[in-house]
Design a protein around this motif. Structure first.
Motif, PDB file in Angstrom:
ATOM      1  N   ILE A 111       0.857  -1.188   0.000  1.00 19.40           N
ATOM      2  CA  ILE A 111       0.000   0.000   0.000  1.00 19.40           C
ATOM      3  C   ILE A 111       0.891   1.235   0.000  1.00 19.40           C
ATOM      4  O   ILE A 111       1.495   1.609   1.009  1.00 19.40           O
ATOM      5  CB  ILE A 111      -0.923   0.015   1.236  1.00 19.40           C
ATOM      6  CG1 ILE A 111      -1.733  -1.284   1.311  1.00 19.40           C
ATOM      7  CG2 ILE A 111      -1.850   1.221   1.201  1.00 19.40           C
ATOM      8  CD1 ILE A 111      -2.644  -1.519   0.141  1.00 19.40           C
ATOM      9  N   HIS A 112       0.989   1.875  -1.163  1.00 18.73           N
ATOM     10  CA  HIS A 112       1.886   3.029  -1.311  1.00 18.73           C
ATOM     11  C   HIS A 112       1.468   3.762  -2.590  1.00 18.73           C
ATOM     12  O   HIS A 112       0.318   3.634  -3.035  1.00 18.73           O
ATOM     13  CB  HIS A 112       3.335   2.519  -1.388  1.00 18.73           C
ATOM     14  CG  HIS A 112       4.380   3.565  -1.175  1.00 18.73           C
ATOM     15  ND1 HIS A 112       4.445   4.335  -0.035  1.00 18.73           N
ATOM     16  CD2 HIS A 112       5.423   3.971  -1.958  1.00 18.73           C
ATOM     17  CE1 HIS A 112       5.475   5.155  -0.113  1.00 18.73           C
ATOM     18  NE2 HIS A 112       6.080   4.958  -1.288  1.00 18.73           N
ATOM     19  N   THR A 143       5.401   0.199   2.197  1.00 12.08           N
ATOM     20  CA  THR A 143       4.004  -0.151   2.424  1.00 12.08           C
ATOM     21  C   THR A 143       3.519   0.335   3.779  1.00 12.08           C
ATOM     22  O   THR A 143       4.298   0.494   4.715  1.00 12.08           O
ATOM     23  CB  THR A 143       3.784  -1.678   2.312  1.00 12.08           C
ATOM     24  OG1 THR A 143       2.376  -1.958   2.370  1.00 12.08           O
ATOM     25  CG2 THR A 143       4.501  -2.443   3.403  1.00 12.08           C
ATOM     26  N   ALA A 144       2.239   0.572   3.828  1.00  9.76           N
ATOM     27  CA  ALA A 144       1.552   0.749   5.096  1.00  9.76           C
ATOM     28  C   ALA A 144       1.207  -0.631   5.649  1.00  9.76           C
ATOM     29  O   ALA A 144       1.312  -1.643   4.949  1.00  9.76           O
ATOM     30  CB  ALA A 144       0.269   1.560   4.886  1.00  9.76           C
ATOM     31  N   LEU A 145       0.817  -0.661   6.896  1.00  5.42           N
ATOM     32  CA  LEU A 145       0.294  -1.896   7.473  1.00  5.42           C
ATOM     33  C   LEU A 145      -1.012  -2.239   6.779  1.00  5.42           C
ATOM     34  O   LEU A 145      -1.873  -1.385   6.573  1.00  5.42           O
ATOM     35  CB  LEU A 145       0.053  -1.701   8.969  1.00  5.42           C
ATOM     36  CG  LEU A 145      -0.551  -2.880   9.735  1.00  5.42           C
ATOM     37  CD1 LEU A 145       0.403  -4.058   9.761  1.00  5.42           C
ATOM     38  CD2 LEU A 145      -0.912  -2.439  11.153  1.00  5.42           C
ATOM     39  N   THR A 146      -1.185  -3.487   6.384  1.00  7.77           N
ATOM     40  CA  THR A 146      -2.401  -3.907   5.711  1.00  7.77           C
ATOM     41  C   THR A 146      -2.783  -5.323   6.134  1.00  7.77           C
ATOM     42  O   THR A 146      -1.912  -6.171   6.345  1.00  7.77           O
ATOM     43  CB  THR A 146      -2.247  -3.849   4.176  1.00  7.77           C
ATOM     44  OG1 THR A 146      -3.352  -4.490   3.550  1.00  7.77           O
ATOM     45  CG2 THR A 146      -0.964  -4.522   3.714  1.00  7.77           C
ATOM     46  N   LEU A 147      -4.070  -5.556   6.242  1.00  3.73           N
ATOM     47  CA  LEU A 147      -4.550  -6.890   6.612  1.00  3.73           C
ATOM     48  C   LEU A 147      -4.181  -7.945   5.574  1.00  3.73           C
ATOM     49  O   LEU A 147      -4.156  -9.144   5.882  1.00  3.73           O
ATOM     50  CB  LEU A 147      -6.074  -6.863   6.794  1.00  3.73           C
ATOM     51  CG  LEU A 147      -6.590  -6.174   8.053  1.00  3.73           C
ATOM     52  CD1 LEU A 147      -8.113  -6.019   7.991  1.00  3.73           C
ATOM     53  CD2 LEU A 147      -6.193  -6.937   9.302  1.00  3.73           C
ATOM     54  N   ASP A 148      -3.872  -7.530   4.354  1.00  4.53           N
ATOM     55  CA  ASP A 148      -3.474  -8.495   3.326  1.00  4.53           C
ATOM     56  C   ASP A 148      -2.215  -9.263   3.725  1.00  4.53           C
ATOM     57  O   ASP A 148      -1.973 -10.359   3.219  1.00  4.53           O
ATOM     58  CB  ASP A 148      -3.228  -7.781   2.000  1.00  4.53           C
ATOM     59  CG  ASP A 148      -4.513  -7.288   1.368  1.00  4.53           C
ATOM     60  OD1 ASP A 148      -5.292  -8.124   0.882  1.00  4.53           O
ATOM     61  OD2 ASP A 148      -4.746  -6.066   1.374  1.00  4.53           O
ATOM     62  N   THR A 171       5.877   5.511   5.067  1.00  4.59           N
ATOM     63  CA  THR A 171       5.531   4.084   5.155  1.00  4.59           C
ATOM     64  C   THR A 171       5.027   3.819   6.575  1.00  4.59           C
ATOM     65  O   THR A 171       4.897   4.734   7.375  1.00  4.59           O
ATOM     66  CB  THR A 171       6.766   3.199   4.907  1.00  4.59           C
ATOM     67  OG1 THR A 171       7.697   3.367   5.992  1.00  4.59           O
ATOM     68  CG2 THR A 171       7.461   3.548   3.593  1.00  4.59           C
ATOM     69  N   ASP A 176       3.736  -0.154  13.786  1.00  5.14           N
ATOM     70  CA  ASP A 176       2.919  -0.943  12.862  1.00  5.14           C
ATOM     71  C   ASP A 176       3.693  -2.148  12.338  1.00  5.14           C
ATOM     72  O   ASP A 176       3.098  -3.199  12.046  1.00  5.14           O
ATOM     73  CB  ASP A 176       2.465  -0.081  11.689  1.00  5.14           C
ATOM     74  CG  ASP A 176       1.339   0.874  12.048  1.00  5.14           C
ATOM     75  OD1 ASP A 176       0.856   0.823  13.199  1.00  5.14           O
ATOM     76  OD2 ASP A 176       0.941   1.679  11.184  1.00  5.14           O
ATOM     77  N   ALA A 180       2.743  -6.019  11.769  1.00  3.99           N
ATOM     78  CA  ALA A 180       2.972  -6.706  10.495  1.00  3.99           C
ATOM     79  C   ALA A 180       3.732  -8.011  10.705  1.00  3.99           C
ATOM     80  O   ALA A 180       3.432  -9.025  10.061  1.00  3.99           O
ATOM     81  CB  ALA A 180       3.751  -5.790   9.547  1.00  3.99           C
TER      82      ALA A 180
END
Length: 229
Positions: A111-112, A143-148, A171, A176, A180
């Motif tokens: 996520i960026h 990236t950001a933290l993501t549930l993916d 980021t 976070d 992750a």
């Protein structure tokens, strides 16, 4: 399990000796004062992985690819941009995987944002999970933290280590990144994308303490240093 040798080239750039192949990630050296001791013309690489189009992740990719003959691995748009410069590689997209030279890699979501140095659309940012018969690691890119991230243990082999951004601002920060590490089920983390610019300078002690309190290890390498994981 065999150990993997990793050399930190500054910012988010790493040279990973993986099963005898030299994998270079996001080369940004010439424009990074912290990497002034790294000589680009001495870098050897078989493959260059580029997570997205920002200059602080691909500034030296063209020069290194031309001097080494390394193939570039990136998204379809970035690879098309490099092909116009006479370079070769694989332009893929998120979710795809490919086996090459005794290792396999899978492109996973990051996520960026992404734009190439000349303003050309840079496609979707991505991270990479790389594995062979004995080892597996995750390079998250920006990236950001993501549930993916919770999908990685379901679709890839167990991770020996992961390279995660921890600098915040552009980021995810180290707080976070601890979450992750839980999501990807990995307890050994190498930090990247920190200290290079004033907005992403971090408190090393606080960052390591945050990981330690979660029973995880955060490795912060000095530029040019190597580690076996």
């Amino acid at each position: 399990m065999l150990q993997t040798k990793i050399q930190y080239l500054g910012h988010s750039s790493f040279l990973v000796n993986f099963g005898g192949k030299k994998l270079l990630f996001d080369p940004f050296i010439s424009g990074n004062p912290m990497a002034s001791g790294i000589k680009i013309d001495e870098i050897e690489a078989d493959y260059i992985f580029i997570s997205h189009g920002h200059g602080d992740h691909m500034a030296d990719a063209e020069a290194i690819a031309k001097q080494t003959g390394a193939l570039i691995i990136s998204n379809y748009e970035i690879m098309g941009w490099f092909e116009q410069k006479g370079l070769k590689g694989h332009g893929m997209n998120i979710g795809g995987k490919l086996s090459l030279d005794g290792f396999t890699f899978k492109n996973v979501i990051a996520i960026h944002s992404s734009v190439l140095p000349d303003g050309t659309y840079g496609g979707n940012p991505m991270g990479f999970v790389v594995w062979n018969d004995t080892n597996c690691f995750y390079y998250a890119g920006d990236t950001a933290l993501t549930l993916d991230m919770q999908l990685l243990p379901k679709i890839c082999p167990p991770l020996d280590f992961a390279i995660l951004p921890i600098g915040d601002y552009f980021t995810m920060g180290y707080e976070d990144a601890v979450i992750a590490a839980d999501f990807i089920e990995c307890s050994k983390i190498i930090g990247c994308h920190f200290d290079s610019f004033p907005p992403i300078k971090i408190d090393h002690h606080a960052a390591k303490a945050a990981f330690s309190s979660a029973d995880k290890e955060l490795i912060l390498l000095n530029v040019g240093k190597e580690v076996l994981v």
